[in-house]
Motif scaffolding. Structure first.
Motif, PDB file in Angstrom:
ATOM      1  N   SER A  42      45.609 -13.156  35.857  1.00  8.96           N
ATOM      2  CA  SER A  42      45.876 -11.949  35.078  1.00  8.96           C
ATOM      3  C   SER A  42      45.683 -10.680  35.892  1.00  8.96           C
ATOM      4  O   SER A  42      45.057 -10.678  36.957  1.00  8.96           O
ATOM      5  CB  SER A  42      44.973 -11.892  33.844  1.00  8.96           C
ATOM      6  OG  SER A  42      43.653 -11.551  34.207  1.00  8.96           O
ATOM      7  N   SER A  43      46.203  -9.602  35.326  1.00  8.83           N
ATOM      8  CA  SER A  43      46.133  -8.304  35.993  1.00  8.83           C
ATOM      9  C   SER A  43      44.706  -7.807  36.148  1.00  8.83           C
ATOM     10  O   SER A  43      44.438  -6.971  37.010  1.00  8.83           O
ATOM     11  CB  SER A  43      46.973  -7.277  35.221  1.00  8.83           C
ATOM     12  OG  SER A  43      46.569  -7.212  33.865  1.00  8.83           O
ATOM     13  N   LEU A  46      41.345  -8.992  39.748  1.00  4.80           N
ATOM     14  CA  LEU A  46      41.696  -8.432  41.059  1.00  4.80           C
ATOM     15  C   LEU A  46      41.140  -9.261  42.210  1.00  4.80           C
ATOM     16  O   LEU A  46      41.816  -9.451  43.227  1.00  4.80           O
ATOM     17  CB  LEU A  46      41.223  -6.991  41.149  1.00  4.80           C
ATOM     18  CG  LEU A  46      41.823  -6.028  40.123  1.00  4.80           C
ATOM     19  CD1 LEU A  46      41.190  -4.646  40.231  1.00  4.80           C
ATOM     20  CD2 LEU A  46      43.324  -5.948  40.275  1.00  4.80           C
ATOM     21  N   GLN A  49      43.294 -12.280  42.649  1.00  2.00           N
ATOM     22  CA  GLN A  49      44.574 -11.920  43.273  1.00  2.00           C
ATOM     23  C   GLN A  49      44.411 -11.787  44.788  1.00  2.00           C
ATOM     24  O   GLN A  49      45.226 -12.304  45.554  1.00  2.00           O
ATOM     25  CB  GLN A  49      45.097 -10.616  42.693  1.00  2.00           C
ATOM     26  CG  GLN A  49      45.534 -10.711  41.253  1.00  2.00           C
ATOM     27  CD  GLN A  49      45.854  -9.352  40.685  1.00  2.00           C
ATOM     28  OE1 GLN A  49      46.540  -8.569  41.322  1.00  2.00           O
ATOM     29  NE2 GLN A  49      45.361  -9.077  39.494  1.00  2.00           N
ATOM     30  N   ARG A  59      53.176 -13.221  44.956  1.00  2.00           N
ATOM     31  CA  ARG A  59      53.488 -13.002  43.545  1.00  2.00           C
ATOM     32  C   ARG A  59      54.985 -13.181  43.348  1.00  2.00           C
ATOM     33  O   ARG A  59      55.786 -12.548  44.027  1.00  2.00           O
ATOM     34  CB  ARG A  59      53.056 -11.610  43.115  1.00  2.00           C
ATOM     35  CG  ARG A  59      53.107 -11.427  41.619  1.00  2.00           C
ATOM     36  CD  ARG A  59      52.711 -10.051  41.173  1.00  2.00           C
ATOM     37  NE  ARG A  59      51.404  -9.666  41.679  1.00  2.00           N
ATOM     38  CZ  ARG A  59      50.909  -8.442  41.578  1.00  2.00           C
ATOM     39  NH1 ARG A  59      51.603  -7.480  41.015  1.00  2.00           N
ATOM     40  NH2 ARG A  59      49.714  -8.163  42.051  1.00  2.00           N
ATOM     41  N   VAL A  62      55.951 -11.699  36.815  1.00  2.00           N
ATOM     42  CA  VAL A  62      54.972 -10.978  36.005  1.00  2.00           C
ATOM     43  C   VAL A  62      55.497 -10.883  34.577  1.00  2.00           C
ATOM     44  O   VAL A  62      56.704 -10.721  34.369  1.00  2.00           O
ATOM     45  CB  VAL A  62      54.677  -9.579  36.600  1.00  2.00           C
ATOM     46  CG1 VAL A  62      55.924  -8.738  36.690  1.00  2.00           C
ATOM     47  CG2 VAL A  62      53.588  -8.861  35.821  1.00  2.00           C
ATOM     48  N   SER A  64      54.025  -9.926  30.205  1.00  2.00           N
ATOM     49  CA  SER A  64      52.991  -9.676  29.202  1.00  2.00           C
ATOM     50  C   SER A  64      53.100 -10.785  28.166  1.00  2.00           C
ATOM     51  O   SER A  64      54.190 -11.046  27.648  1.00  2.00           O
ATOM     52  CB  SER A  64      53.184  -8.314  28.537  1.00  2.00           C
ATOM     53  OG  SER A  64      52.894  -7.286  29.445  1.00  2.00           O
ATOM     54  N   SER A  70      51.207  -6.040  26.015  1.00  2.00           N
ATOM     55  CA  SER A  70      52.025  -5.043  26.722  1.00  2.00           C
ATOM     56  C   SER A  70      51.579  -3.623  26.371  1.00  2.00           C
ATOM     57  O   SER A  70      51.629  -2.739  27.226  1.00  2.00           O
ATOM     58  CB  SER A  70      53.509  -5.241  26.432  1.00  2.00           C
ATOM     59  OG  SER A  70      53.788  -5.029  25.076  1.00  2.00           O
ATOM     60  N   ARG A  73      48.831  -2.928  28.511  1.00  2.00           N
ATOM     61  CA  ARG A  73      49.232  -3.146  29.908  1.00  2.00           C
ATOM     62  C   ARG A  73      48.546  -4.345  30.555  1.00  2.00           C
ATOM     63  O   ARG A  73      48.225  -4.341  31.737  1.00  2.00           O
ATOM     64  CB  ARG A  73      49.022  -1.888  30.738  1.00  2.00           C
ATOM     65  CG  ARG A  73      49.893  -0.756  30.253  1.00  2.00           C
ATOM     66  CD  ARG A  73      49.748   0.457  31.089  1.00  2.00           C
ATOM     67  NE  ARG A  73      50.528   1.528  30.467  1.00  2.00           N
ATOM     68  CZ  ARG A  73      50.955   2.579  31.103  1.00  2.00           C
ATOM     69  NH1 ARG A  73      50.711   2.717  32.375  1.00  2.00           N
ATOM     70  NH2 ARG A  73      51.638   3.491  30.470  1.00  2.00           N
ATOM     71  N   PHE A  74      48.307  -5.356  29.747  1.00  2.00           N
ATOM     72  CA  PHE A  74      47.754  -6.605  30.246  1.00  2.00           C
ATOM     73  C   PHE A  74      48.920  -7.490  30.651  1.00  2.00           C
ATOM     74  O   PHE A  74      49.837  -7.715  29.869  1.00  2.00           O
ATOM     75  CB  PHE A  74      46.922  -7.310  29.172  1.00  2.00           C
ATOM     76  CG  PHE A  74      46.368  -8.628  29.622  1.00  2.00           C
ATOM     77  CD1 PHE A  74      45.205  -8.683  30.368  1.00  2.00           C
ATOM     78  CD2 PHE A  74      47.015  -9.812  29.311  1.00  2.00           C
ATOM     79  CE1 PHE A  74      44.692  -9.899  30.794  1.00  2.00           C
ATOM     80  CE2 PHE A  74      46.519 -11.036  29.730  1.00  2.00           C
ATOM     81  CZ  PHE A  74      45.351 -11.073  30.466  1.00  2.00           C
ATOM     82  N   GLN A  75      48.863  -7.990  31.881  1.00  4.73           N
ATOM     83  CA  GLN A  75      49.958  -8.804  32.392  1.00  4.73           C
ATOM     84  C   GLN A  75      49.427 -10.084  33.015  1.00  4.73           C
ATOM     85  O   GLN A  75      48.285 -10.157  33.465  1.00  4.73           O
ATOM     86  CB  GLN A  75      50.748  -8.037  33.452  1.00  4.73           C
ATOM     87  CG  GLN A  75      51.405  -6.789  32.926  1.00  4.73           C
ATOM     88  CD  GLN A  75      52.086  -6.014  34.025  1.00  4.73           C
ATOM     89  OE1 GLN A  75      51.516  -5.785  35.079  1.00  4.73           O
ATOM     90  NE2 GLN A  75      53.329  -5.624  33.772  1.00  4.73           N
ATOM     91  N   PHE A  77      50.340 -12.757  36.100  1.00  2.93           N
ATOM     92  CA  PHE A  77      51.074 -12.822  37.360  1.00  2.93           C
ATOM     93  C   PHE A  77      51.245 -14.285  37.758  1.00  2.93           C
ATOM     94  O   PHE A  77      50.278 -15.050  37.764  1.00  2.93           O
ATOM     95  CB  PHE A  77      50.321 -12.100  38.476  1.00  2.93           C
ATOM     96  CG  PHE A  77      50.108 -10.635  38.238  1.00  2.93           C
ATOM     97  CD1 PHE A  77      51.084  -9.850  37.662  1.00  2.93           C
ATOM     98  CD2 PHE A  77      48.920 -10.031  38.609  1.00  2.93           C
ATOM     99  CE1 PHE A  77      50.891  -8.488  37.445  1.00  2.93           C
ATOM    100  CE2 PHE A  77      48.712  -8.673  38.406  1.00  2.93           C
ATOM    101  CZ  PHE A  77      49.697  -7.904  37.825  1.00  2.93           C
TER     102      PHE A  77
END
Length: 87
Positions: A42-43, A46, A49, A59, A62, A64, A70, A73-75, A77
Motif C-alpha cells: 500500500s501507499s 513506504l 516499497q 512498480r 496502482v 484505489s 480514493s 488517497r489510499f492506493q 501498488f
C-alpha cells in the motif's frame, strides 16, 4: 509466484530480516524456474516499497480499492520482479 503478506514483528525490525526473507523468496523462485515474483503493497507502507525496489522489484500498477480509499488517497501498488536467466 506471488509474495503475500510478508511481515516481521516490530521487535525484530531493522535487523535485515525482511531483506533476507525477500532475497530467499527470489532465490527459491528462481531455483524452481518461475519467471517473476509479484506482490501488492500500500501507499502507506513506504519502508516496504523501498525494500522491494532495492531488491529489484518495479512498480507496474496502482489502484484505489474503493471509492472511500480514493477520497483519502489510499492506493495499492502492484510490484513485479522479473527473474533473469529463465529459459
Amino acid at each position: 509466484l506471488e509474495l503475500k503478506r510478508m511481515s516481521v514483528s516490530k521487535d525484530y525490525r531493522g535487523q535485515g530480516i525482511s531483506k533476507a526473507l525477500c532475497g530467499e523468496v527470489l532465490r527459491f523462485t528462481r531455483a524452481r524456474g518461475y519467471g517473476a515474483v509479484v506482490l501488492t503493497t500500500s501507499s502507506v507502507q513506504l519502508v516496504a516499497q523501498r525494500l522491494y525496489e532495492s531488491q529489484g522489484f518495479r512498480r507496474v500498477g496502482v489502484y484505489s480499492p474503493s471509492l472511500q480509499a480514493s477520497i483519502f488517497r489510499f492506493q495499492l501498488f502492484h510490484y513485479r520482479c522479473d527473474l533473469p536467466g529463465r529459459t
